[in-house]
Enzyme design. Sequence first.
Site, PDB file in Angstrom:
ATOM      1  N   ASP A  71       0.914  -1.504  -0.090  1.00  0.00           N
ATOM      2  CA  ASP A  71      -0.052   0.327  -0.120  1.00  0.00           C
ATOM      3  C   ASP A  71       0.456   1.731  -0.117  1.00  0.00           C
ATOM      4  O   ASP A  71       2.064   1.268   0.216  1.00  0.00           O
ATOM      5  CB  ASP A  71      -1.077   0.633   1.242  1.00  0.00           C
ATOM      6  CG  ASP A  71      -1.848  -0.803   1.034  1.00  0.00           C
ATOM      7  OD1 ASP A  71      -2.236  -1.216   0.379  1.00  0.00           O
ATOM      8  OD2 ASP A  71      -2.587  -1.183   2.354  1.00  0.00           O
ATOM      9  N   MET A  72       0.383   2.371  -0.347  1.00  0.00           N
ATOM     10  CA  MET A  72       1.261   3.550  -0.560  1.00  0.00           C
ATOM     11  C   MET A  72       1.755   3.793   0.713  1.00  0.00           C
ATOM     12  O   MET A  72       2.852   4.321   0.965  1.00  0.00           O
ATOM     13  CB  MET A  72       0.231   4.472  -0.762  1.00  0.00           C
ATOM     14  CG  MET A  72       0.617   5.848  -1.403  1.00  0.00           C
ATOM     15  SD  MET A  72       0.052   6.933  -1.511  1.00  0.00           S
ATOM     16  CE  MET A  72      -1.042   7.424  -0.130  1.00  0.00           C
TER      17      MET A  72
END
Length: 228
Positions: A71-72
Amino acid sequence: MSASPENPNADFIVPHCEEAIGYLHSDDDLLIINKPAGLLSVPGRHPDNKDCLIRRVAEIYPSATIVHRLDMSTSGLMIIALHKDSHRALSRLFQDREIEKEYQAVVYGKLASIEGFIDLPLACDWPNRPRQELNFDYGKKAQTHYHHQGMTDDGHSKILLTPITGRSHQLRVHTASIGHPILGCEFYAHPAAKAAAGRLLLHASRLRFTHPYTGEMLDIQHDAEFVD
């Protein structure tokens, strides 16, 4: 669901990540890199969201392709393939669960036990995607070991998470399900836990697997800054 840095849609521009990628291992077949928090793994939908890990890596290694994602908001170790055969071989290792992963996190409050095992099935919460939900009717098996590693100065728990399965948002949902959400989590933390950190305190800290070509056992570790 409205757009946010955790949930960028076609109209949201992700803030630029100034931190550089760390290169921890390289050979003819693969790389192991350290992704900073705030950097997309692959390009986003908005034309201004093209800066991402794989594009930065490809500037140095033009044949690089993504094998898996973080995930970012999650920092930490990722494996990058350097040719098509390597991509197939590494994808197979992930599929067969032959790559051991560990994550460091800080969760809200004090854990009641030193270690534990969470076995709760997950499914996509379609009206609120990309959120996931516990679902005992048609959810997929999701299993996580956790181990308490100490307390922060402000009374939260440092933990080591070992996912057995690799479901989307598994570690976030599982920790929240036992009453200890990861600090800074946009999706699953209650307001006090969300506000307790300026970023998601989740970091992919270890990858251990047998190199698909050389047979070497690679065991790469890189601690998060927030667990010092």
